[in-house]
Structure formats: structure tokens, C-alpha cells
Design a protein around this motif. Structure first.
Motif, PDB file in Angstrom:
ATOM      1  N   PRO A 180       3.152 -12.612   8.355  1.00 42.52           N
ATOM      2  CA  PRO A 180       2.527 -12.535   9.685  1.00 42.52           C
ATOM      3  C   PRO A 180       2.076 -11.128  10.063  1.00 42.52           C
ATOM      4  O   PRO A 180       1.025 -10.964  10.677  1.00 42.52           O
ATOM      5  N   GLY A 213      -1.438  -9.664   9.745  1.00 39.82           N
ATOM      6  CA  GLY A 213      -2.517 -10.089  10.639  1.00 39.82           C
ATOM      7  C   GLY A 213      -2.768  -9.120  11.775  1.00 39.82           C
ATOM      8  O   GLY A 213      -3.724  -9.300  12.542  1.00 39.82           O
ATOM      9  N   ARG A 214      -1.925  -8.111  11.918  1.00 43.52           N
ATOM     10  CA  ARG A 214      -2.114  -7.210  13.059  1.00 43.52           C
ATOM     11  C   ARG A 214      -3.045  -6.041  12.699  1.00 43.52           C
ATOM     12  O   ARG A 214      -3.327  -5.793  11.535  1.00 43.52           O
ATOM     13  N   THR A 215      -3.470  -5.377  13.756  1.00 40.64           N
ATOM     14  CA  THR A 215      -4.272  -4.180  13.561  1.00 40.64           C
ATOM     15  C   THR A 215      -3.488  -2.969  14.047  1.00 40.64           C
ATOM     16  O   THR A 215      -2.546  -3.104  14.839  1.00 40.64           O
ATOM     17  N   VAL A 216      -3.869  -1.802  13.569  1.00 41.83           N
ATOM     18  CA  VAL A 216      -3.299  -0.537  14.024  1.00 41.83           C
ATOM     19  C   VAL A 216      -4.479   0.399  14.292  1.00 41.83           C
ATOM     20  O   VAL A 216      -5.367   0.525  13.450  1.00 41.83           O
ATOM     21  N   HIS A 217      -4.485   1.019  15.459  1.00 47.73           N
ATOM     22  CA  HIS A 217      -5.621   1.861  15.865  1.00 47.73           C
ATOM     23  C   HIS A 217      -6.932   1.077  15.711  1.00 47.73           C
ATOM     24  O   HIS A 217      -7.958   1.641  15.324  1.00 47.73           O
ATOM     25  N   GLY A 218      -6.877  -0.223  15.956  1.00 49.69           N
ATOM     26  CA  GLY A 218      -8.089  -1.035  15.877  1.00 49.69           C
ATOM     27  C   GLY A 218      -8.531  -1.368  14.466  1.00 49.69           C
ATOM     28  O   GLY A 218      -9.612  -1.916  14.257  1.00 49.69           O
ATOM     29  N   LYS A 219      -7.695  -1.034  13.484  1.00 46.28           N
ATOM     30  CA  LYS A 219      -8.094  -1.274  12.100  1.00 46.28           C
ATOM     31  C   LYS A 219      -7.095  -2.191  11.407  1.00 46.28           C
ATOM     32  O   LYS A 219      -5.934  -2.272  11.802  1.00 46.28           O
ATOM     33  N   GLN A 274      -4.413   7.350  10.727  1.00 47.69           N
ATOM     34  CA  GLN A 274      -5.572   7.093  11.590  1.00 47.69           C
ATOM     35  C   GLN A 274      -6.422   5.953  11.048  1.00 47.69           C
ATOM     36  O   GLN A 274      -7.153   5.302  11.786  1.00 47.69           O
ATOM     37  N   GLN A 315      -0.780  11.789   7.831  1.00 46.69           N
ATOM     38  CA  GLN A 315      -1.236  11.735   9.225  1.00 46.69           C
ATOM     39  C   GLN A 315      -2.680  11.237   9.311  1.00 46.69           C
ATOM     40  O   GLN A 315      -3.006  10.407  10.157  1.00 46.69           O
ATOM     41  N   VAL A 316      -3.522  11.722   8.423  1.00 46.00           N
ATOM     42  CA  VAL A 316      -4.913  11.257   8.423  1.00 46.00           C
ATOM     43  C   VAL A 316      -4.969   9.793   7.993  1.00 46.00           C
ATOM     44  O   VAL A 316      -5.706   8.988   8.572  1.00 46.00           O
ATOM     45  N   PHE A 376     -11.614  15.975   6.504  1.00 45.91           N
ATOM     46  CA  PHE A 376     -11.100  16.525   7.759  1.00 45.91           C
ATOM     47  C   PHE A 376     -10.633  17.968   7.585  1.00 45.91           C
ATOM     48  O   PHE A 376     -10.874  18.829   8.421  1.00 45.91           O
ATOM     49  N   HIS A 426       2.459  15.563   4.490  1.00 42.60           N
ATOM     50  CA  HIS A 426       2.527  15.175   5.905  1.00 42.60           C
ATOM     51  C   HIS A 426       1.146  15.095   6.521  1.00 42.60           C
ATOM     52  O   HIS A 426       0.848  14.198   7.314  1.00 42.60           O
ATOM     53  N   ASP A 427       0.320  16.058   6.174  1.00 41.46           N
ATOM     54  CA  ASP A 427      -1.030  16.082   6.730  1.00 41.46           C
ATOM     55  C   ASP A 427      -1.867  14.941   6.154  1.00 41.46           C
ATOM     56  O   ASP A 427      -2.653  14.311   6.865  1.00 41.46           O
TER      57      ASP A 427
END
Lengths: 417, 173
Positions: free
Chosen positions: A20, A23-29, A363, A359-360, A414, A355-356
Motif C-alpha cells: 500500500p 501508492g503514496r507520493t512524497v513532495h508531490g512525486k 526532494q 538530501q537532494v 545542484f 548527506h548532501d
């Protein structure tokens, strides 16, 4: 139950539909989950089994004479039988449920180690062990005065076995991982078992990254003890197992004291319960145990051969894709040959800190682990402080690998590297 | 089913301000000092394996005569260390303490807002009052304010400050 069967290769689209959370999104993705080496996601069948227990049979186990208590006990012991069968254990009585791998190896160190190790003895570990197969022995060694010896790791991420016999000389235990949680390296467990036994030592296997991904038979591996966590194999957190050969477990003193683990208690002492309950003090995590049983059912239905084949082929795709797209700017630590490793990709990207990178990636809704992965001695061997680790499982596909590569591109862009 | 929190996503630009990236790419006061006379102190972030080494040389007047930074870490911990070194060099220990309080207040006030556990590894400087010390100019360090939107990274930003505080404590003991 799984939407797929043991016939043929893994139907990944059907597998994904069983989870299940995918099926979700994170930050709209779209969620791209690549951290299963830390903890896997859970299929609907596991969640349902735990809900069903609470909704229909919730009662304490091994105590009540009433119907639902009997059912709860039968379900929990049924899960033990499933786990035993899943790892090729001769008997469910050899499967001790623990909170996780960490508790299993602390039990092993405290109980077996406490009774068997002292000055003049030695335990052999490797440089690529997880802290949970290092620190329990360090704690005990400080108390008991035995020696810790170390199998080194070479530049390819393989155990260096040249000095194995010398290291095992006089040792009572060799405790190693079957698959590195950082490098994905599959270690030669059978060879290690034979060498240990020839030297009169026992072999304890950290199978946390192995049991969820590779068909496992404790007899074929030649192990004396083997432990793993449920939450990395589609099961819930809070449940894991220690398997040990019956005669070894029989001879070991109890670990935690309390209810369940006794046969009799008098004012002047106690008589421990029989296996495996001797090591299971207190009310166990019943729902979690049943959930682990359901996870075993789920993986059995997929077929562990199919699971392994899927991961080898996806790992090959990932290694190829990352090399094609990033060349020398990206290093994947560990063996280059997909068949010699699991789907654990510890990456170094240009001069970027993990870590960097992570982090990207977040996103882009790409979940990877950044850090030392509880394996600081290995980090020192690799000469890094940390890595960014992507790890693959049954629900991952080439689209996820492509999303990872795209997100890594974003990281380079970035930071303008 | 739980989906996104529906809040605006803190963008990477909130975390990685240009001045942070500048300090990361061109770290100030990078290197070592002879120890002794300098005091050498190491700090670790057990979560991610970041390690920082601060070399601190105090003069007789209790002033930071020189400071150098070694070790390895992410852009946030490295740039924070770089900014920290630039900010405290030449300052008296009292001024350093004020800066430390103000910086940690900038971090910890927000930590409380997000329900974090705070980061009080250097303990004894009563930072509740420090939040009120608005007369301390943080300068470039203000750029790290965005870190509080990324709770996991707060420890990266505070690592060098905690290490410095430990070093001062040891050096003046």
C-alpha cells in the motif's frame, strides 16, 4: 496473499500492487523506496494478518485455556514453524524469537558467550560486520577477558581468507555476516563453516541481509547459529529470530528471566522452560510474530529463487546504468559482479558528501540511506566517513533505478559539479 | 491514505544558501595548528559519521588567537565550521560564548517548535536567556537559519559549535 506465484520470474507490477505505501507520493512525486536494507516495506497480507489477530484472536499466548487464547497460541507457534521451514531448520524448537537481530546476538553473546568464553579464548569477527555483531562481543570481552580477532576485507570488498586458519587457531567462535549491509558482498559461509569446525570453533551467521533476499538453508550453510530481523523481510518491526542447533541451545543458560521462560519457580531457585521458550521471557510480540509468519508466506509465494533472480538482474541493471551515466564520477563500493553480491549499492558521487546527496534525492522522493550504516570499522577500511546507500528489493524495478540516476544527476547539477 | 503533508515543501535553496555553498567550496581556516601550544579537540556526529577537528589557540588575554578546522563532513557541517572559525577568530572568550549562545538559540528555538529534542551537548551555558541576546550579530551565520526546516541536519550545523565549546572548556580548565 501475493498476487503472484512461484511459477516463473517475479511479476514486479503485481508485487508493487501488494504494498500500500507504494501508492503514496512524497513532495508531490511518486515514492521511490530504495532503503530496504534498513527496513523493507510491508505487503497488505502482513498488515492484514496483524489486524486480524487483534480483531479476532487477541489473547495472551501459552496461558489461557479458552478458545481465542488457544487460537492465538496456535497462530504464534504456526509462525515459528513457518520461519523454521523458511530457513531449513530441522525443528521449530530451534527457532527463538527475539526483538530483532541485535537482541538475538546479544542473547548469543550473553548466554553462549557468558558460559563458554574466558581468558585465553578468542572470537573471530570481520572488518565488515555491522555494529550489532561487534559491540556485544566487545562488551563481553571486556568482562571475560577473551580476545577478539579480525578477518580483514580486501579492496574488492571480499573477506581476506589467507590468514583464516591462523585466526581460527584456538578460537571458539567465528561470527560473520552472510551478506554485507554496506557492500552487498556475499561471503563464503560454507567455506567459513568448514574452516571453523576444522579448528574446533562454532560459526554464528549474521543473516539480516541474507534471509530476506537469498534462499536459505542453515544445514547447507553449515551454520551453528544464524539470526535475522523480521522487518527487513516484509515483516513488522519488533520481531526477529535466533536459530541455533538444538544441543547448543539446550546447553545454554537462559538470557532474560521472568514469565514464560520457566518451568518451575521456588524460593530457592527456578527450573528453565524447554526450548525455545527458555529464551523467550515475558509476553512476546504476538501480533508481530504472526506478521512475520505472514511475511514468510508472502515470500514463499513469490518464491525465493525468483526473488534472488530478480535482485541479481536489477542489480546488474543498476550497476550498468550508474556506470553508463556517471562513469568515473560515481563509485559503487563492493563486488562488481552482480551474482557475487546483493542489491546493496553504497555509492560515492564525485566529491559530494552522502548527506548532501541524500538530501537532494529526498526532494525527488528517492529514499536512500546516508551515513556509516552501523559499520564504522568498514568505513575506515574504505577510507570514507559515510556512503549513500541505495538498496533493492522485490518491489523495485528499472524505473526506480532510472529515478535514482535522474536524482543523482540533479545532485550534481545542484552542487554545480 | 496519508499523502503529502500539504505544506509547502522546504526547497533545497532554503537549506543550501549560496553563502553556505561558498564556505563549503572555499572553507576558511582549513588546516592544523601545532598542538601544543594549540588545543586540539575532536567532535563526532554518530548519526552520519561526520568528524571535525578544531585547533584552538588562545592568547594570554583569553582571546582566540588562531583557529583551524580539520576533519570531514557534509556541506552543512563543513560550512558551519568554516563560518564558525571566521566568526570567532580574534574574539574574546566572552564574545565567543555570546556568539555560541546566539547561534544555538537560532537552532534550538526552532528545534522546540518542531518538537525536536534540542542539542545541548555543551551544557552549561544556559541558552534560554541567550535567545534574548539580540544584540549579537550573527552575520553570515544567519544563512544557516534554513537548516531548522530540515531537522535531521541540525546536528550537522551544531557539530562544530559543540566541538568548539568542548575545546574552550578543556583549554581553560
Amino acid at each position: 496473499m501475493a498476487a503472484v506465484t512461484t511459477e516463473g520470474p517475479l511479476d514486479v507490477a503485481a508485487v508493487q500492487a501488494d504494498f500500500p505505501i507504494l501508492g503514496r507520493t512524497v513532495h508531490g512525486k511518486r515514492l521511490v523506496y530504495l532503503d530496504s536494507a534498513a527496513s523493507s516495506q510491508k505487503p497488505r497480507a502482513v498488515l492484514d494478518a496483524m489486524d486480524r489477530y487483534y480483531e479476532t484472536t487477541n489473547a495472551n499466548v501459552h496461558r489461557g485455556v479458552y478458545e481465542i487464547a488457544e487460537q492465538a497460541t496456535a497462530e504464534m507457534e504456526g509462525a515459528r514453524a513457518k520461519v523454521a521451514d523458511f530457513i531449513g531448520a530441522p525443528s521449530p524448537t530451534e527457532v527463538v524469537f527475539t526483538k530483532n537481530f541485535t537482541e538475538a546476538f546479544n542473547l548469543l553473546a550473553r548466554s553462549w558467550g557468558g558460559a563458554n568464553l574466558g581468558p585465553g579464548d578468542a572470537v573471530v569477527l570481520s572488518h565488515m560486520e555491522h555494529h550489532s555483531n561487534i559491540v556485544p562481543w566487545q562488551i563481553l570481552a571486556a568482562e571475560k577477558g577473551f580476545e577478539l580477532r579480525w578477518l580483514p576485507v580486501d579492496a574488492e570488498g571480499q573477506l581476506e581468507l589467507g590468514d583464516l586458519d591462523r585466526l581460527l587457531d584456538g578460537a571458539k567462535l567465528l561470527a560473520v555476516t552472510a551478506m554485507s549491509n554496506v557492500l552487498g558482498t556475499l561471503t563464503p559461509v560454507r567455506h567459513l563453516a568448514d574452516a571453523a569446525h576444522a579448528a574446533g570453533a562454532l560459526l554464528a551467521v549474521d543473516a539480516c541481509q541474507y534471509v530476506p533476499h537469498v534462499p536459505t538453508d542453515v544445514g547447507e550453510l553449515g551454520a551453528d547459529f544464524l539470526a535475522f530481523s523480521g522487518h527487513k523481510m516484509c515483516g513488522p518491526t519488533g520481531i526477529g529470530a535466533l536459530w541455533g542447533r538444538a544441543e547448543l541451545l539446550e546447553a545454554m543458560p537462559p538470557f532474560l528471566g521472568g514469565g514464560e521462560m520457566i518451568r518451575d519457580v521456588r524460593l530457592d531457585g527456578f527450573t528453565p522452560n524447554e526450548l525455545p521458550w527458555k529464551f523467550e521471557a515475558g509476553t512476546p510480540p504476538i501480533a508481530e510474530t504472526i506478521g512475520l509468519g505472514a511475511a514468510v508466506d508472502y515470500l514463499e509465494a513469490l518464491g525465493m529463487d525468483a526473488v534472488r533472480e530478480h535482485e541479481v538482474s536489477l542489480t546488474a541493471y543498476a550497476l550498468r546504468t550508474l556506470h553508463e551515466r556517471f562513469g568515473d564520477r560515481l563509485t559503487v563500493h563492493g563486488p562488481a559482479e552482480p551474482a557475487a553480491r546483493g542489491g546493496v549499492l553504497s555509492m560515492a558521487l564525485a566529491d559530494l558528501h552522502p548527506h548532501d546527496v541524500a538530501q537532494v534525492l529526498d526532494q525527488e522522493a528517492v529514499c536512500v540511506r546516508a551515513g556509516h550504516h552501523c559499520a564504522k570499522p568498514l568505513m575506515r577500511v574504505l577510507g570514507v566517513g559515510a556512503t549513500a546507500r541505495a538498496s533493492l528489493y522485490v518491489y523495485n524495478d528499472e524505473r526506480d533505478v532510472d529515478a535514482l540516476a535522474d536524482a543523482l544527476d540533479s545532485a550534481l547539477a545542484f552542487f554545480a559539479l | 491514505m496519508l499523502q503529502d503533508k500539504g505544506e509547502p515543501v522546504p526547497g533545497l535553496e532554503d537549506l543550501y544558501r549560496e553563502i553556505i555553498l561558498d564556505h563549503y567550496r572555499n572553507p576558511r581556516n582549513r588546516g592544523e595548528l601545532e598542538s601544543p601550544p594549540a588545543h586540539r579537540v575532536e567532535g563526532f556526529n554518530p548519526l552520519c559519521g561526520d568528524e571535525i577537528v578544531v585547533y584552538l589557540r588562545l592568547d594570554d588575554d583569553g582571546r582566540v588567537d588562531d583557529i583551524k578546522i580539520g576533519g570531514q563532513g557534509c556541506s552543512i557541517s563543513q560550512s558551519s565550521a568554516s563560518m564558525m572559525s571566521a566568526a570567532v577568530k580574534g574574539k574574546t572568550l566572552d564574545e565567543v560564548q555570546d556568539l555560541t549562545r546566539a547561534f544555538k538559540a537560532m537552532m534550538s528555538i526552532h528545534e522546540q517548535e518542531i518538537g525536536g529534542e534540542g542539542d545541548e551537548a555543551d551544557g552549561d551555558d544556559g541558552e534560554a536567556e541567550a535567545a534574548a541576546s539580540g544584540d549579537v550579530r550573527l552575520g553570515d551565520l544567519e544563512a544557516l537559519r534554513g537548516v531548522v526546516k530540515f531537522p535531521v541536519r541540525i546536528k550537522c550545523a551544531t557539530l562544530s559549535w559543540n566541538t568548539l565549546a568542548q575545546g574552550i572548556e578543556e583549554a581553560t580548565a
